[in-house]
Each structure stands twice: as structure tokens, then as C-alpha cells.
Design an enzyme around this catalytic site. Sequence first.
Site: not given
Ligand code: GRF
Length: 198
Positions: A14-16, A94-95, A111, A113
Site C-alpha cells: 500500500g505504499s502508493n 493482483m487480480r 493502474n 506498472h
Molecule cells: C506498485 O509499486 C506498482 O508498481 C505495482 O504494484 C506495486 C504495489 O506496491 N502495480 P504498493 O502496494 O503500492 O506498495
Amino acid sequence: MKRLPIAILGSGQGSNCRAILERIRSGDLPAEARVVVSDVLDAPILEIAREFSVANAYLPPGQFRTRLQPEAEEQLVKMLREAGVHLVVLAGFMRVLHAPMLTAFPQRIINIHPSLLPKFQGLEAWKQALAAGETVTGCTVHYVDEKIDHGQIIAQHEVQILADDTPEILHARIQVAERELYASAIAQMCEKYSVPNV
Ligand code: GRF
């Protein structure tokens, strides 16, 4: 302009999500996080939502590994509609999403990536870029469709690959870029989809 009601979906750290919620809290992003949803019961992303006092829900994904069971995806649509969500932000979810979500939220699911798509789709894209001997990689925000890491590109940010980069160091540099890129892409979506105050 009213703030755009968004949902954040994730399966992991969940860092984003944290970066988005921080920007909303500080007034830098004209969005309102209505709900955070995870397919993983103990995912840290749910804890982050609680820390920011955002509604959060665990969605039992069903029997499949890479997609939601159709009933679960219908339940997700219902949940997001009830929350009045206008934009769905995937942050490490992840789905692969299918018709129920894609039909309910056309051009409204985005999304991020960690590569310059269309290069290096799939897992650990930074390792793929290193292994391919690239000197530049980066991150991409795109609309979501039925294929993995595919769909119309909204924004990209380049990240240089340095001679002594390890996968960990490169990944960390991409993650820093991701937070900036996602915030600016979401701001762009807020402008595009915001409803005026009446
Ligand atoms: C992100 O860094 C992105 O590149 C990918 O999944 C990662 C999830 O990281 N889609 P977080 O859960 O946001 O830390």
C-alpha cells in the site's frame, strides 16, 4: 469543482495508497477516498486505510488465483457503486478484472506498472528491464482492460538505470517515481471527471 470520489484497490504494502491518501489529506489532490478494498485479509493497505480513517473492506476473492470469482467481482461493483465511486485506482491489486468491473466503470479504472509499457509486463518488471540490459526504464499509468498491464497509456515517467544498480535499488527508485506519476495522473483524472458544484 467537487472532489472526485475514488476507490483504491490493492493486495499488498500500500505504499502508493499511502502516498495518494497523504496528498488528499494535504489538499494536493482534489479527490475523496471513499473506500479501500483488498482481496487479502491482512494486507497492510487495509491498515493504512484505517490509519487515514478511510472506509475499508476485505473482499474474499474466491477460488481463483489471478482473478476474482464472478460473484466476488459483482459484489465489488455493488460496493463501489454504493460508495458513489467515480474512479477506481489500482495500487498493487493482483487480480485481473473482467466484465463486471470493466462494464460498470468504463475508462474509469486505472493502474500503475513499474516499467515503460508496453515493455516488461507482468511481475518484477524492474528485474526484466535489468536482465534485458536496458539503460532506461520507468513507470506507466494506464487504463485497465482485460489483459495484464495493458490498456491505453495515460502517463509515463522515465527512470535511468545506473551501471551499479541492483534490482532492489532500481525498484526503490522506480517506486519514488511511481508516487509522483500516480498523483499527477489522478489529478488529471480529477479534472477530466469532476462534476461541477451545483
Ligand atoms: C506498485 O509499486 C506498482 O508498481 C505495482 O504494484 C506495486 C504495489 O506496491 N502495480 P504498493 O502496494 O503500492 O506498495
